[in-house]
Enzyme design. Sequence first.
Site, PDB file in Angstrom:
ATOM      1  N   THR A 151      14.958  20.027  21.619  1.00  0.00           N
ATOM      2  CA  THR A 151      13.544  20.095  21.965  1.00  0.00           C
ATOM      3  C   THR A 151      12.964  21.484  21.761  1.00  0.00           C
ATOM      4  OG1 THR A 151      12.028  19.971  23.872  1.00  0.00           O
ATOM      5  CG2 THR A 151      14.305  20.482  24.350  1.00  0.00           C
ATOM      6  N   GLU A 153      11.298  22.833  23.890  1.00  0.00           N
ATOM      7  CA  GLU A 153      11.396  23.481  25.205  1.00  0.00           C
ATOM      8  C   GLU A 153      12.540  24.501  25.247  1.00  0.00           C
ATOM      9  OE1 GLU A 153       9.526  23.274  28.039  1.00  0.00           O
ATOM     10  OE2 GLU A 153       8.058  21.951  27.091  1.00  0.00           O
ATOM     11  N   TYR A 175      15.127  20.999  32.323  1.00  0.00           N
ATOM     12  CA  TYR A 175      15.238  20.181  31.112  1.00  0.00           C
ATOM     13  C   TYR A 175      15.588  21.053  29.919  1.00  0.00           C
ATOM     14  CZ  TYR A 175      13.657  17.590  26.998  1.00  0.00           C
ATOM     15  OH  TYR A 175      13.581  17.010  25.761  1.00  0.00           O
ATOM     16  N   LYS A 179      19.091  20.996  27.733  1.00  0.00           N
ATOM     17  CA  LYS A 179      19.076  20.777  26.289  1.00  0.00           C
ATOM     18  C   LYS A 179      19.672  21.965  25.530  1.00  0.00           C
ATOM     19  CE  LYS A 179      17.441  16.672  25.342  1.00  0.00           C
ATOM     20  NZ  LYS A 179      18.215  15.717  24.512  1.00  0.00           N
TER      21      LYS A 179
END
Length: 369
Positions: A151, A153, A175, A179
């Site tokens: 991601t 992110e 999150y 990841k």
Amino acid sequence: MVILILNKIGINIIIIIRNKKKIKRLKKKALITGITGQDGSYLAELLLNKGYEVHGIIRRSSSFNTQRIDHIYDNKNLYLYYGDMTDSLSLDSIIQKVKPDELYNLSAQSHVHVSFKIPEYTGDVDALGTLKLIESIRRHVPKCKIYNATTSELYGKVQEIPQTEKTPFYPRSPYGVAKLYSFWICKNYRESYNMFISNGILFNHESERRGETFVTRKITIALSKINKALKDNKKFEILKLGNLDAKRDWGYAPDYVEGMWMILQHDKPDDFILSTNETHSIKEFINESIKYTDINIKWVGKNENEYAIDKNTNKVIIEIDPKYYRPSEVDILIGDYSKVKNELKWEPTVKFKELVKIMMENDKNIYDN
């Protein structure tokens, strides 16, 4: 072996087998975790259309959660299994049974705001779940090609603009951190065991199948409902949001699953950004969405005191609610997809304005009738 039989019957059998190989190639088998999600459903459609035998893992629930794949549920080349990313036994059993040629790991607790509420579960699914999966592949089907969904992110507090595959990571949520582990454990297995594992660093990708709690779909659904209520002079729920100034690189999910497949067709495993090279704020997303309604919007106030009214009725339709702010914010994400364009010839076909149009037309059709 039949090839050693020298009689006439044996020779005929050899000819038949050879002809079959020429006429009909064996189907590739793909295993998708998270097949019932937005990306999983689009990817399943894509692979079925390409002639794959598609196997998908579904997390068991007390209610049906297969709505996104109901239209392909009866396809003879689709096989579904109950499993969970926190349960290595179920994953191991499925992998031993399927023995896939390609694995697409799309399963995740992918809601950033929710990850602050359930950080341990997010880590179990997104980080350790990836490890369980690729370790099982290593032991049972080491030649399987693996696509691992990561991601934008990962970049969090961005170290440069735009972000490339070489930009340092700085995740700002449980999150993103989970990841980050998923990204690195895949890279470690690739280098340690010579496995074909590629990470896709996908920037925000949306569609009419996006979950209703994600901000883009939350906006398009709420505005469609408010538009209908205003026309009918009925009550409506005010749309409540967090940071309107956060900027994201938004693309269209079907484009991105095509990119996932292309990544696994590459001649070597690698890590690729999929993005649009554009960034837009949440307020921009709202203003673009409003164009598909009869609402005449006016913004009032600043920061936490900002709100939007419909000038036709002077009713408040959007408010800021601090509970939707993240403990640590990601201000801007914008990806550079030059690498995947140059090496795989992938480019997004749908960009910001068309994406908003697709989503608004879908939700107006659902809620405005």
